[in-house]
Design a protein around this motif. Structure first.
Motif, PDB file in Angstrom:
ATOM      1  N   ALA A   1     -35.824  33.425  11.831  1.00  0.00           N
ATOM      2  CA  ALA A   1     -35.834  32.074  12.402  1.00  0.00           C
ATOM      3  C   ALA A   1     -36.641  31.130  11.513  1.00  0.00           C
ATOM      4  O   ALA A   1     -37.814  31.372  11.272  1.00  0.00           O
ATOM      5  N   PRO A   2     -36.023  30.051  11.020  1.00  0.00           N
ATOM      6  CA  PRO A   2     -36.741  29.127  10.147  1.00  0.00           C
ATOM      7  C   PRO A   2     -37.562  28.120  10.959  1.00  0.00           C
ATOM      8  O   PRO A   2     -37.016  27.176  11.508  1.00  0.00           O
ATOM      9  N   LEU A   3     -38.877  28.331  11.071  1.00  0.00           N
ATOM     10  CA  LEU A   3     -39.796  27.414  11.776  1.00  0.00           C
ATOM     11  C   LEU A   3     -39.152  26.879  13.056  1.00  0.00           C
ATOM     12  O   LEU A   3     -38.968  25.672  13.226  1.00  0.00           O
ATOM     13  N   TRP A   4     -38.843  27.781  13.974  1.00  0.00           N
ATOM     14  CA  TRP A   4     -38.014  27.436  15.133  1.00  0.00           C
ATOM     15  C   TRP A   4     -38.780  26.738  16.241  1.00  0.00           C
ATOM     16  O   TRP A   4     -39.872  27.151  16.630  1.00  0.00           O
ATOM     17  N   ASP A   5     -38.202  25.673  16.789  1.00  0.00           N
ATOM     18  CA  ASP A   5     -38.869  24.828  17.787  1.00  0.00           C
ATOM     19  C   ASP A   5     -38.153  24.850  19.136  1.00  0.00           C
ATOM     20  O   ASP A   5     -38.648  24.301  20.116  1.00  0.00           O
ATOM     21  N   HIS A   6     -36.943  25.430  19.188  1.00  0.00           N
ATOM     22  CA  HIS A   6     -36.165  25.377  20.424  1.00  0.00           C
ATOM     23  C   HIS A   6     -36.384  26.633  21.251  1.00  0.00           C
ATOM     24  O   HIS A   6     -36.510  27.724  20.690  1.00  0.00           O
ATOM     25  N   GLU A   7     -36.428  26.462  22.556  1.00  0.00           N
ATOM     26  CA  GLU A   7     -36.575  27.631  23.429  1.00  0.00           C
ATOM     27  C   GLU A   7     -35.416  28.596  23.184  1.00  0.00           C
ATOM     28  O   GLU A   7     -34.270  28.176  23.059  1.00  0.00           O
ATOM     29  N   VAL A   8     -35.740  29.886  23.081  1.00  0.00           N
ATOM     30  CA  VAL A   8     -34.723  30.886  22.784  1.00  0.00           C
ATOM     31  C   VAL A   8     -34.303  31.591  24.087  1.00  0.00           C
ATOM     32  O   VAL A   8     -35.115  31.757  24.997  1.00  0.00           O
ATOM     33  N   THR A   9     -33.048  31.980  24.162  1.00  0.00           N
ATOM     34  CA  THR A   9     -32.517  32.686  25.337  1.00  0.00           C
ATOM     35  C   THR A   9     -33.399  33.876  25.714  1.00  0.00           C
ATOM     36  O   THR A   9     -33.759  34.680  24.860  1.00  0.00           O
TER      37      THR A   9
ATOM     38  N   SER B   1     -28.179  38.834  17.330  1.00  0.00           N
ATOM     39  CA  SER B   1     -29.525  38.894  16.761  1.00  0.00           C
ATOM     40  C   SER B   1     -29.626  37.870  15.637  1.00  0.00           C
ATOM     41  O   SER B   1     -28.671  37.128  15.374  1.00  0.00           O
ATOM     42  N   GLY B   2     -30.780  37.840  14.977  1.00  0.00           N
ATOM     43  CA  GLY B   2     -30.974  36.956  13.834  1.00  0.00           C
ATOM     44  C   GLY B   2     -30.656  35.508  14.162  1.00  0.00           C
ATOM     45  O   GLY B   2     -30.884  35.045  15.286  1.00  0.00           O
ATOM     46  N   VAL B   3     -30.104  34.794  13.168  1.00  0.00           N
ATOM     47  CA  VAL B   3     -29.890  33.360  13.355  1.00  0.00           C
ATOM     48  C   VAL B   3     -28.854  33.049  14.439  1.00  0.00           C
ATOM     49  O   VAL B   3     -28.837  31.939  14.968  1.00  0.00           O
ATOM     50  N   SER B   4     -28.012  34.011  14.807  1.00  0.00           N
ATOM     51  CA  SER B   4     -27.051  33.751  15.893  1.00  0.00           C
ATOM     52  C   SER B   4     -27.767  33.507  17.219  1.00  0.00           C
ATOM     53  O   SER B   4     -27.286  32.745  18.075  1.00  0.00           O
TER      54      SER B   4
ATOM     55  N   ALA C   1     -44.529  27.347  15.184  1.00  0.00           N
ATOM     56  CA  ALA C   1     -43.130  27.713  15.406  1.00  0.00           C
ATOM     57  C   ALA C   1     -43.021  29.035  16.165  1.00  0.00           C
ATOM     58  O   ALA C   1     -43.956  29.835  16.192  1.00  0.00           O
ATOM     59  N   ASP C   2     -41.864  29.248  16.779  1.00  0.00           N
ATOM     60  CA  ASP C   2     -41.551  30.494  17.472  1.00  0.00           C
ATOM     61  C   ASP C   2     -41.044  31.489  16.429  1.00  0.00           C
ATOM     62  O   ASP C   2     -39.968  31.320  15.858  1.00  0.00           O
ATOM     63  N   ALA C   3     -41.855  32.515  16.163  1.00  0.00           N
ATOM     64  CA  ALA C   3     -41.490  33.481  15.119  1.00  0.00           C
ATOM     65  C   ALA C   3     -40.946  34.774  15.710  1.00  0.00           C
ATOM     66  O   ALA C   3     -40.873  35.799  15.030  1.00  0.00           O
ATOM     67  N   THR C   4     -40.515  34.751  16.976  1.00  0.00           N
ATOM     68  CA  THR C   4     -40.080  35.996  17.617  1.00  0.00           C
ATOM     69  C   THR C   4     -38.701  36.451  17.148  1.00  0.00           C
ATOM     70  O   THR C   4     -38.396  37.629  17.197  1.00  0.00           O
ATOM     71  N   VAL C   5     -37.860  35.500  16.724  1.00  0.00           N
ATOM     72  CA  VAL C   5     -36.520  35.877  16.269  1.00  0.00           C
ATOM     73  C   VAL C   5     -36.541  36.139  14.765  1.00  0.00           C
ATOM     74  O   VAL C   5     -37.062  35.326  14.001  1.00  0.00           O
ATOM     75  N   THR C   6     -35.969  37.256  14.323  1.00  0.00           N
ATOM     76  CA  THR C   6     -35.906  37.584  12.902  1.00  0.00           C
ATOM     77  C   THR C   6     -35.180  36.487  12.134  1.00  0.00           C
ATOM     78  O   THR C   6     -34.139  36.007  12.569  1.00  0.00           O
TER      79      THR C   6
ATOM     80  N   MET D   1     -22.606  33.626   2.447  1.00  0.00           N
ATOM     81  CA  MET D   1     -22.193  33.582   3.854  1.00  0.00           C
ATOM     82  C   MET D   1     -22.934  34.562   4.765  1.00  0.00           C
ATOM     83  O   MET D   1     -22.916  34.385   5.977  1.00  0.00           O
ATOM     84  N   LEU D   2     -23.550  35.587   4.212  1.00  0.00           N
ATOM     85  CA  LEU D   2     -24.191  36.589   5.080  1.00  0.00           C
ATOM     86  C   LEU D   2     -25.703  36.394   5.133  1.00  0.00           C
ATOM     87  O   LEU D   2     -26.300  35.805   4.228  1.00  0.00           O
ATOM     88  N   PHE D   3     -26.308  36.881   6.191  1.00  0.00           N
ATOM     89  CA  PHE D   3     -27.750  36.776   6.401  1.00  0.00           C
ATOM     90  C   PHE D   3     -28.321  38.184   6.415  1.00  0.00           C
ATOM     91  O   PHE D   3     -28.058  38.937   7.344  1.00  0.00           O
ATOM     92  N   SER D   4     -29.049  38.545   5.365  1.00  0.00           N
ATOM     93  CA  SER D   4     -29.539  39.909   5.196  1.00  0.00           C
ATOM     94  C   SER D   4     -28.383  40.894   5.386  1.00  0.00           C
ATOM     95  O   SER D   4     -28.522  41.928   6.049  1.00  0.00           O
ATOM     96  N   GLY D   5     -27.228  40.554   4.827  1.00  0.00           N
ATOM     97  CA  GLY D   5     -26.064  41.434   4.889  1.00  0.00           C
ATOM     98  C   GLY D   5     -25.294  41.382   6.194  1.00  0.00           C
ATOM     99  O   GLY D   5     -24.327  42.119   6.377  1.00  0.00           O
TER     100      GLY D   5
END
Ligand code: HEC
Ligand code: HEC
Ligand code: HEC
Ligand code: HEC
Length: 213
Positions: free
Chosen positions: A63-71, A92-95, A56-61, A173-177
């Protein structure tokens, strides 16, 4: 951290048991706008457009086992106003994961190492294409805590106010606050609301979960 899925499912099961429904069709990705399993590259799978069990792509904070190309690094124009108390930075983060399809710079079918060809603007009405100018969208990627609620005066305290799902706004509703796209949306359609909303917005219930107006 969000933890509504399991409890919502239990709620759905309990409701179905109470009214004695013969069959149970709870909300899911299948058939939703995020069911891309019909695409040529997905091989009929649903999850692999966004997730992979390995490499998986672990570059984004977060990111759950991410498989899609990120911007790639681009400068988004973020929301600002004279009355805004929050400090809003670059997404940032999941956005970042949502924007990897919804900012229209990366193909929707760019996953699993494949380049992809179809940009989101070419799908449906094209309204899922936000571009990289987010100045006309609800702010995301900022800390929403007790201090912000106090400074603003018309926000509920996320650490104590109930979300109406199972716990507090912070827990559900929040992700790490942080406030993110997925603070309002459920990418997996667990609740089955229109527009993949986490809380149905009839009577502005979603907005009024956080805004004390
Ligand atoms: C369109 C993209 C997309 C698809 C399709 C998708 N996911 Fe996700 N998933 C995400 C994003 C984005 C997050 C992080 C944001 C969040 O948790 O809301 C996430 C988070 C998760 C998480 C961690 C948080 C949680 O909700 O428990 C799990 C586990 C997960 N996905 C499993 C799956 C499985 C299994 C499938 C297929 C049945 C799937 N996802 C399909 C985008 C997707
Ligand atoms: C793999 C690409 C991809 C990712 C990642 C992705 N989406 Fe989508 N999304 C789509 C596509 C494709 C559509 C359908 C667009 C259309 O029909 O106009 C869509 C539609 C939607 C819709 C409209 C739903 C409806 O019922 O019309 C919402 C809301 C949405 N996405 C939110 C999100 C959020 C929030 C995230 C991140 C948590 C996310 N998306 C991540 C591809 C993606
Ligand atoms: C404050 C809550 C909130 C946040 C944060 C939020 N949305 Fe939405 N979104 C909504 C609501 C409510 C709708 C329903 C339609 C409307 O009112 O425009 C919606 C609609 C959408 C749609 C469907 C629009 C259409 O016309 O097809 C997409 C796609 C979408 N959101 C993606 C995102 C993405 C990506 C992010 C993060 C960059 C995000 N949303 C952040 C509340 C939110
Ligand atoms: C999960 C919590 C949450 C939800 C849900 C939510 N908001 Fe917000 N919203 C915030 C926070 C926090 C801010 C930042 C306020 C500040 O810093 O002044 C904000 C900012 C705003 C702003 C900008 C305020 C300014 O001073 O420029 C508007 C307008 C707004 N929200 C409207 C909405 C609407 C309409 C909805 C429903 C579609 C909604 N919000 C849903 C938390 C939320």
């Amino acid at each position: 951290m969000r933890r509504q899925h399991f409890t919502q499912l239990i709620g759905t099961l309990a409701a179905a048991a109470l009214v004695g429904l013969p069959t149970l069709a709870f909300a899911q990705i299948t058939g939703s706008a995020h069911d891309l399993s019909g695409g040529a590259l997905s091989g009929g799978e649903i999850c692999n457009v966004c997730h992979t069990p390995h490499n998986a792509d672990a570059t984004v904070t977060d990111a759950p086992l991410w498989d899609h190309e990120v911007t790639a690094t681009v400068a988004f124009t973020v929301y600002s106003s004279t009355t805004l108390d929050a400090t809003v930075g670059q997404p940032s983060g999941v956005s970042k994961l949502c924007l990897s399809c919804h900012d229209g710079t990366v193909a929707v079918d760019a996953f699993g190492g494949a380049g992809g060809t179809t940009l989101i603007g070419a799908i449906g009405t094209g309204s899922g294409d936000f571009g990289i100018d987010l100045s006309n969208d609800h702010p995301i990627s900022f800390t929403y805590n007790t201090a912000l609620a106090t400074a603003d005066g018309e926000l509920f305290d996320p650490s104590t106010a109930a979300s109406g799902i199972t716990g507090t706004i912070d827990e559900d509703m929040l992700f790490s606050g942080n406030m993110e796209c997925a603070s309002c949306h459920d990418v997996h359609n667990a609740a089955g609301n229109t527009n993949l909303l986490l809380i149905d917005n009839a009577g502005s219930d979603l907005c009024l979960t956080c805004h004390d107006k």
